[in-house]
Design an enzyme around this catalytic site. Structure first.
Site, PDB file in Angstrom:
ATOM      1  CE1 TYR A  34      -5.481   2.543  10.444  1.00 26.19           C
ATOM      2  CE2 TYR A  34      -4.396   2.078   8.342  1.00 26.19           C
ATOM      3  CZ  TYR A  34      -5.549   2.286   9.081  1.00 26.19           C
ATOM      4  OH  TYR A  34      -6.779   2.242   8.470  1.00 26.19           O
TER       5      TYR A  34
ATOM      6  CG  ASP B 261      -1.925  -4.389  12.871  1.00 26.09           C
ATOM      7  OD1 ASP B 261      -0.812  -4.915  12.722  1.00 26.09           O
ATOM      8  OD2 ASP B 261      -2.608  -3.969  11.926  1.00 26.09           O
TER       9      ASP B 261
ATOM     10  CG  ASP C  43     -19.538  -7.409  20.599  1.00 28.63           C
ATOM     11  OD1 ASP C  43     -18.558  -7.241  19.842  1.00 28.63           O
ATOM     12  OD2 ASP C  43     -19.920  -6.540  21.412  1.00 28.63           O
TER      13      ASP C  43
ATOM     14  CG  HIS D 138      -1.477  -0.547  15.016  1.00 28.89           C
ATOM     15  ND1 HIS D 138      -2.816  -0.684  15.333  1.00 28.89           N
ATOM     16  CD2 HIS D 138      -1.412  -0.506  13.665  1.00 28.89           C
ATOM     17  CE1 HIS D 138      -3.527  -0.724  14.215  1.00 28.89           C
ATOM     18  NE2 HIS D 138      -2.700  -0.614  13.193  1.00 28.89           N
TER      19      HIS D 138
ATOM     20  CD  GLU E 273      -3.487   3.278  15.435  1.00 24.47           C
ATOM     21  OE1 GLU E 273      -2.547   3.232  16.245  1.00 24.47           O
ATOM     22  OE2 GLU E 273      -3.359   3.740  14.260  1.00 24.47           O
TER      23      GLU E 273
ATOM     24  NE  ARG F 164      -1.972  -1.710   3.561  1.00 25.31           N
ATOM     25  CZ  ARG F 164      -2.395  -1.878   4.822  1.00 25.31           C
ATOM     26  NH1 ARG F 164      -3.606  -1.459   5.169  1.00 25.31           N
ATOM     27  NH2 ARG F 164      -1.607  -2.430   5.725  1.00 25.31           N
TER      28      ARG F 164
ATOM     29  CE  LYS G 234       0.868  -1.969   9.350  1.00 26.12           C
ATOM     30  NZ  LYS G 234      -0.321  -2.244  10.195  1.00 26.12           N
TER      31      LYS G 234
END
Length: 371
Positions: A94, A270, A198, A96, A118, A15, A75
């Protein structure tokens, strides 16, 4: 503002943070755009397309990092990139951080303004910059799970849909958010027996209304999870707490009770993963087996379909990025307060509370107190 993108260097990550259409949008807004040569090739975008859109193409990633005021990536930066940080840089990607202390230290030491896709949460509770990748990862989770159920990969040799006269496969989905809902959609479409679990009963009621008798909904507790996964052919882990390490709902003890050759796909990898036996894998070596259960724990699942993923991601990130470039991070936050929630590091301070809770060594600083 000077903005730019570089080629992603994570293993099998194709990406890219900006498309040629994005470049044109930034140029039309009066910004300078710098792109590393070859950055978009993995997603099918040529250097000529970037040039035609108005980008300045640079030979190396270092040149781009050294030039730009805002780096737009996909990333998290890897250790090779830490030395390229500079004070005041806006890193829009992102991150993380809850599962990556070395990166957290590097961002703090470099006084980088780390804006994490995120953790950006709008006032309605939505996570708009995570949603498109969650949609893709959710759909891929069942597609990949179905593949690794094949015998040649160590799977039990089961077809999700079965055929007339044979049982359908049992798919269990842990978490009913965006990932889980999209996994459910594909699993139902492929004809499997689907159970989704859930903690949010309202969310389960919504899915029950949407899918009706085609799925089984269960409240999340240890007993329900253990009972469901014992009969599962495919388990999808899709648990998310924004910015925080994922809870370990899928216990190692369950593995010996499961069918040999069953598959566990942990989309939450992640954020550290929701399985006790989860460890990060990559697209070139995506699986490993523990107690007879095949584990697929690729940390950048949407990278497998980079063109779709890049277009979907940049559709979501563009408008926020234009706002940051146009008004500066501080001005953009005042105009769009949701952006405060995306700032994980600022001027050497850790500003995401959930990330701070994941470690004992950092002090949390409320971003509102800094500007």
């Amino acid at each position: 503002m000077k903005v730019g993108s570089v080629k992603e260097i994570k293993n099998n990550e194709f990406r890219v943070g900006m498309t040629p259409h994005n470049v044109k949008s930034y140029k039309n807004a009066g910004h300078e755009v710098y792109i590393e040569k070859g950055a978009g090739l993995g997603s099918g975008f040529t250097d000529k397309e970037y040039e035609d859109a108005g980008a300045i193409m640079l030979d190396t990633a270092k040149e781009v990092w050294d030039t730009v005021e805002m780096m737009i990536k996909v990333k998290e930066p890897l250790p090779e990139e830490y030395e390229l940080f500079h004070e005041g840089l806006i890193l829009y990607t992102y991150l993380h951080l809850a599962a990556d202390k070395p990166q957290t230290d590097a961002l703090l030491d470099g006084k980088v303004k780390g804006v994490a896709y995120e953790t950006l949460i709008e006032k309605d509770g939505s996570i708009p910059l995570l949603a498109p990748m969650s949609q893709i990862a959710g759909r891929l989770s069942v597609q990949e799970g179905a593949k690794y159920l094949e015998k040649r990969y160590g799977g039990e040799g089961v077809l999700l849909s079965g055929v007339p006269g044979t049982p359908k496969a049992n798919v269990v989905i842990l978490g009913a958010g965006t990932v889980g809902t999209n996994a459910c959609k594909i699993a139902v479409g492929m004809g499997a027996n689907v159970t989704i679990i859930d903690i949010d009963l309202k969310r389960l009621a919504y899915l029950d209304d949407i899918f009706g008798a085609r799925i089984q909904t269960l409240a999340s507790n240890d007993a329900n999870i253990e009972h469901a996964v014992k009969e599962a052919d495919l388990v999808v882990g899709s648990v998310l707490i924004p910015g925080k390490s994922a809870p370990k709902l899928f216990k190692k003890a369950y593995l010996k009770e499961m069918r040999p050759g069953a598959v566990f796909v942990d989309v939450a990898v992640d954020q550290g993963g929701c399985g006790e036996t989860t460890k990060v894998t990559y697209h070139d070596d995506p699986i490993y087996i523990v107690d007879g259960v095949v584990h697929y724990c690729v940390g950048n699942m949407p990278g497998a379909v980079p063109r779709t993923s890049t277009i979907a991601l940049t559709n979501a990130t563009l408008n926020y990025g234009l706002l940051i470039a146009g008004k500066g991070l501080e001005g953009a936050c005042k105009e769009r307060p949701a952006l405060y929630s995306a700032i994980n590091t600022y001027d050497g301070k850790l500003t995401c509370e959930n990330v701070a809770k994941s470690y004992e060594c950092y002090e949390y600083t409320d971003i509102h107190s800094l500007f």
